[in-house]
Design a protein around this motif. Structure first.
Motif, PDB file in Angstrom:
ATOM      1  N   LEU A 177       0.576  -1.177   0.376  1.00  0.00           N
ATOM      2  CA  LEU A 177      -0.628   0.062  -0.242  1.00  0.00           C
ATOM      3  C   LEU A 177       0.811   1.097   0.508  1.00  0.00           C
ATOM      4  CD1 LEU A 177      -2.950  -1.198   1.930  1.00  0.00           C
ATOM      5  CD2 LEU A 177      -2.975  -0.570   0.192  1.00  0.00           C
ATOM      6  N   ARG A 178       1.931   1.258   0.853  1.00  0.00           N
ATOM      7  CA  ARG A 178       2.950   2.221   0.682  1.00  0.00           C
ATOM      8  C   ARG A 178       3.848   2.085  -0.464  1.00  0.00           C
ATOM      9  NH1 ARG A 178       4.084   0.661   5.729  1.00  0.00           N
ATOM     10  NH2 ARG A 178       5.259  -0.475   5.725  1.00  0.00           N
ATOM     11  N   LEU A 179       3.866   1.471  -1.342  1.00  0.00           N
ATOM     12  CA  LEU A 179       4.195   1.570  -2.148  1.00  0.00           C
ATOM     13  C   LEU A 179       3.856   1.632  -4.141  1.00  0.00           C
ATOM     14  CD1 LEU A 179       6.942  -1.747  -2.022  1.00  0.00           C
ATOM     15  CD2 LEU A 179       7.761   0.648  -2.569  1.00  0.00           C
ATOM     16  N   LYS A 180       2.054   1.249  -3.719  1.00  0.00           N
ATOM     17  CA  LYS A 180       0.873   1.314  -3.915  1.00  0.00           C
ATOM     18  C   LYS A 180       1.806   0.569  -5.635  1.00  0.00           C
ATOM     19  CE  LYS A 180      -0.031   6.236  -3.368  1.00  0.00           C
ATOM     20  NZ  LYS A 180       0.622   6.626  -2.437  1.00  0.00           N
ATOM     21  N   ARG A 181       1.971  -0.326  -5.504  1.00  0.00           N
ATOM     22  CA  ARG A 181       1.224  -1.229  -6.300  1.00  0.00           C
ATOM     23  C   ARG A 181       2.416  -3.046  -5.529  1.00  0.00           C
ATOM     24  NH1 ARG A 181       6.948   0.451  -6.346  1.00  0.00           N
ATOM     25  NH2 ARG A 181       8.796  -0.955  -6.255  1.00  0.00           N
ATOM     26  N   GLY A 182       1.906  -4.218  -6.102  1.00  0.00           N
ATOM     27  CA  GLY A 182       2.276  -5.434  -5.531  1.00  0.00           C
ATOM     28  C   GLY A 182       0.968  -6.611  -6.235  1.00  0.00           C
ATOM     29  N   ARG A 183       1.983  -7.653  -5.836  1.00  0.00           N
ATOM     30  CA  ARG A 183       1.245  -8.897  -6.695  1.00  0.00           C
ATOM     31  C   ARG A 183       1.421 -10.251  -5.157  1.00  0.00           C
ATOM     32  NH1 ARG A 183       2.067  -7.979 -12.282  1.00  0.00           N
ATOM     33  NH2 ARG A 183       1.667  -5.733 -12.294  1.00  0.00           N
ATOM     34  N   ILE A 184       0.564 -10.491  -5.297  1.00  0.00           N
ATOM     35  CA  ILE A 184       0.369 -11.088  -4.133  1.00  0.00           C
ATOM     36  C   ILE A 184      -0.786 -12.680  -5.100  1.00  0.00           C
ATOM     37  CG2 ILE A 184      -1.564 -12.374  -2.252  1.00  0.00           C
ATOM     38  CD1 ILE A 184      -1.915  -9.335  -1.363  1.00  0.00           C
ATOM     39  N   ILE A 185      -0.227 -13.925  -5.118  1.00  0.00           N
ATOM     40  CA  ILE A 185      -0.140 -15.334  -5.817  1.00  0.00           C
ATOM     41  C   ILE A 185       0.204 -16.287  -4.737  1.00  0.00           C
ATOM     42  CG2 ILE A 185       0.457 -16.502  -7.613  1.00  0.00           C
ATOM     43  CD1 ILE A 185       2.718 -14.037  -8.605  1.00  0.00           C
ATOM     44  N   PHE A 186      -1.372 -16.355  -4.765  1.00  0.00           N
ATOM     45  CA  PHE A 186      -1.546 -17.590  -3.647  1.00  0.00           C
ATOM     46  C   PHE A 186      -1.676 -19.193  -4.512  1.00  0.00           C
ATOM     47  CE2 PHE A 186      -4.432 -14.775  -2.181  1.00  0.00           C
ATOM     48  CZ  PHE A 186      -3.901 -14.553  -0.564  1.00  0.00           C
ATOM     49  N   VAL A 232       3.453 -18.602 -12.429  1.00  0.00           N
ATOM     50  CA  VAL A 232       3.369 -17.436 -11.486  1.00  0.00           C
ATOM     51  C   VAL A 232       4.604 -16.469 -11.858  1.00  0.00           C
ATOM     52  CG1 VAL A 232       4.569 -17.060  -9.219  1.00  0.00           C
ATOM     53  CG2 VAL A 232       3.619 -19.620  -9.811  1.00  0.00           C
ATOM     54  N   THR A 233       5.233 -16.726 -11.932  1.00  0.00           N
ATOM     55  CA  THR A 233       7.003 -15.303 -12.786  1.00  0.00           C
ATOM     56  C   THR A 233       6.053 -14.637 -13.729  1.00  0.00           C
ATOM     57  OG1 THR A 233       7.872 -16.458 -14.484  1.00  0.00           O
ATOM     58  CG2 THR A 233       8.936 -16.707 -12.033  1.00  0.00           C
ATOM     59  N   TRP A 234       4.711 -14.685 -14.686  1.00  0.00           N
ATOM     60  CA  TRP A 234       3.937 -14.762 -15.292  1.00  0.00           C
ATOM     61  C   TRP A 234       3.702 -13.836 -14.954  1.00  0.00           C
ATOM     62  CZ3 TRP A 234      -0.914 -14.352 -16.725  1.00  0.00           C
ATOM     63  CH2 TRP A 234      -1.627 -13.448 -17.865  1.00  0.00           C
ATOM     64  N   LEU A 235       2.718 -14.324 -13.486  1.00  0.00           N
ATOM     65  CA  LEU A 235       1.577 -13.211 -13.241  1.00  0.00           C
ATOM     66  C   LEU A 235       2.254 -12.027 -12.340  1.00  0.00           C
ATOM     67  CD1 LEU A 235      -0.507 -15.876 -11.412  1.00  0.00           C
ATOM     68  CD2 LEU A 235      -1.350 -13.697 -13.943  1.00  0.00           C
ATOM     69  N   ALA A 236       3.576 -12.277 -11.915  1.00  0.00           N
ATOM     70  CA  ALA A 236       4.019 -10.711 -11.478  1.00  0.00           C
ATOM     71  C   ALA A 236       4.768 -10.380 -12.086  1.00  0.00           C
ATOM     72  CB  ALA A 236       5.397 -12.064 -10.516  1.00  0.00           C
ATOM     73  N   SER A 237       4.355 -10.240 -13.848  1.00  0.00           N
ATOM     74  CA  SER A 237       5.185  -9.496 -14.597  1.00  0.00           C
ATOM     75  C   SER A 237       4.320  -8.202 -15.035  1.00  0.00           C
ATOM     76  CB  SER A 237       5.991 -10.687 -15.825  1.00  0.00           C
ATOM     77  OG  SER A 237       4.400 -10.911 -16.455  1.00  0.00           O
ATOM     78  N   ASP A 238       5.375  -7.538 -15.790  1.00  0.00           N
ATOM     79  CA  ASP A 238       4.144  -6.156 -16.179  1.00  0.00           C
ATOM     80  C   ASP A 238       2.778  -7.108 -17.020  1.00  0.00           C
ATOM     81  OD1 ASP A 238       6.240  -4.514 -15.149  1.00  0.00           O
ATOM     82  OD2 ASP A 238       6.998  -4.483 -16.715  1.00  0.00           O
ATOM     83  N   GLY A 239       3.459  -7.464 -18.226  1.00  0.00           N
ATOM     84  CA  GLY A 239       2.647  -8.357 -19.055  1.00  0.00           C
ATOM     85  C   GLY A 239       0.956  -8.367 -18.261  1.00  0.00           C
ATOM     86  N   ALA A 240       0.970  -8.870 -17.238  1.00  0.00           N
ATOM     87  CA  ALA A 240      -0.011  -9.873 -16.296  1.00  0.00           C
ATOM     88  C   ALA A 240      -0.187  -8.675 -15.031  1.00  0.00           C
ATOM     89  CB  ALA A 240      -0.088 -10.490 -15.250  1.00  0.00           C
ATOM     90  N   GLY A 241      -0.239  -6.447 -15.577  1.00  0.00           N
ATOM     91  CA  GLY A 241      -0.729  -5.897 -14.619  1.00  0.00           C
ATOM     92  C   GLY A 241      -2.359  -6.021 -15.201  1.00  0.00           C
ATOM     93  N   TYR A 242      -2.778  -5.790 -15.922  1.00  0.00           N
ATOM     94  CA  TYR A 242      -4.406  -6.248 -15.930  1.00  0.00           C
ATOM     95  C   TYR A 242      -5.491  -7.396 -15.431  1.00  0.00           C
ATOM     96  CZ  TYR A 242      -8.074  -3.414 -17.230  1.00  0.00           C
ATOM     97  OH  TYR A 242      -9.717  -3.263 -17.302  1.00  0.00           O
ATOM     98  N   VAL A 243      -4.311  -8.433 -14.986  1.00  0.00           N
ATOM     99  CA  VAL A 243      -4.812  -9.782 -14.660  1.00  0.00           C
ATOM    100  C   VAL A 243      -4.965  -9.337 -12.847  1.00  0.00           C
ATOM    101  CG1 VAL A 243      -4.697 -11.918 -14.561  1.00  0.00           C
ATOM    102  CG2 VAL A 243      -4.346 -10.900 -16.133  1.00  0.00           C
ATOM    103  N   THR A 244      -6.297  -9.664 -12.535  1.00  0.00           N
ATOM    104  CA  THR A 244      -6.161  -9.902 -11.332  1.00  0.00           C
ATOM    105  C   THR A 244      -7.755 -11.361 -10.743  1.00  0.00           C
ATOM    106  OG1 THR A 244      -6.488  -8.424  -9.536  1.00  0.00           O
ATOM    107  CG2 THR A 244      -7.810  -7.736 -10.759  1.00  0.00           C
ATOM    108  N   GLY A 245      -7.767 -11.034  -9.712  1.00  0.00           N
ATOM    109  CA  GLY A 245      -8.625 -11.835  -9.013  1.00  0.00           C
ATOM    110  C   GLY A 245      -8.967 -13.350  -9.521  1.00  0.00           C
ATOM    111  N   ALA A 246      -7.740 -13.745 -10.770  1.00  0.00           N
ATOM    112  CA  ALA A 246      -7.817 -14.609 -11.437  1.00  0.00           C
ATOM    113  C   ALA A 246      -7.998 -16.399 -11.238  1.00  0.00           C
ATOM    114  CB  ALA A 246      -7.248 -14.755 -12.425  1.00  0.00           C
TER     115      ALA A 246
END
Length: 240
Positions: A121-130, A214-228
């Motif tokens: 939240l402080r960085l205003k970015r992040g990727r959480i992958i379960f 997993v690395t793709w989900l954390a990449s810039d290319g997956a920036g618009y993928v969430t809740g998937a």
């Protein structure tokens, strides 16, 4: 335009000493990221910060984050992978068989995500992958506890995606099917053949195939993928 991402990010992978978790940690290391892994007994991959942490202990989780942040800065990518199984039929499943699996796989992931979100939240970015499982979506006899814990990750991720999306934080789930690990190596050839017969691709996944998603989900290319929920299951759970 968002600011360009630094090439080396602070990545935390739980359960990073073997199997899928280790492959994920190695894949991020290969990209040049600063990787920390949590293990209960040590043995993370070369180049990773090896942090002792039992995710069922809130104080150990807090201490682990403090250690990672001191070494690598705030966690930008969290991969919640640590998990256990205590398989048995429902009527034989003890209170401990149930609660220990839920506590590690589901509640542990909640603790990790909650603590990671502070820095994100402080960085205003992040990727959480379960890291879930096809079992969480299809069910599996003898795994009521494990399936419930892995299904719970989906609801958690989608709620986090809604809650934190406006702050540039994504939350996603990877659902592996049968993967070549120490756990599957213990099966008999007949059991392995029966499993492969259910999988359209006719084989197990390699741990690297899970890690690459997993690395793709954390990449810039997956920036618009969430809740998937992304299956890596050779078609086993198609449509689930």
């Amino acid at each position: 335009m968002s600011e360009p991402q630094e090439s080396a990010r602070s990545v935390l992978v739980t359960g990073g000493n073997r199997g899928i978790g280790r492959a994920i940690a190695e894949a991020f290391l290969a990209q040049g990221d600063k990787v920390a892994v949590t293990t209960r007994n040590g043995g993370g991959p070369d180049g990773a910060l090896d942090v002792r942490c039992d995710v069922t202990d809130p104080e150990q989780v807090e201490a682990a984050y403090a250690e990672v942040e001191a070494a690598h800065g705030p966690v930008e990518v969290l991969v919640a992978n640590a998990g256990i199984t205590k398989d048995t039929l429902l009527l034989r499943m003890s209170e401990d068989d149930w609660s220990s699996v839920i506590e590690t796989n589901l509640t542990g992931s909640f603790r990790l995500a909650k603590r990671a979100s502070k820095g994100m939240l402080r960085l205003k970015r992040g990727r959480i992958i379960f890291i879930s499982s096809v079992v969480g979506l299809l069910g599996s006899g003898g795994q009521v506890n494990y399936a419930a814990s892995k299904a719970g990750l989906v609801g958690m991720a989608r709620s986090i995606a809604r809650e934190l999306g406006s702050r540039g934080i994504t939350a996603n789930v990877v659902a592996p099917g049968f993967v070549e690990t120490d756990m599957t190596e213990a099966l008999t050839d007949a059991q392995k053949d029966a499993i492969k017969a259910q999988v359209p691709l006719g084989r197990y996944a390699s741990t690297d195939e899970v890690a690459s998603v997993v690395t793709w989900l954390a990449s810039d290319g997956a920036g618009y993928v969430t809740g998937a929920v992304i299956p890596v299951d050779g078609g086993l759970g198609m449509g689930h």
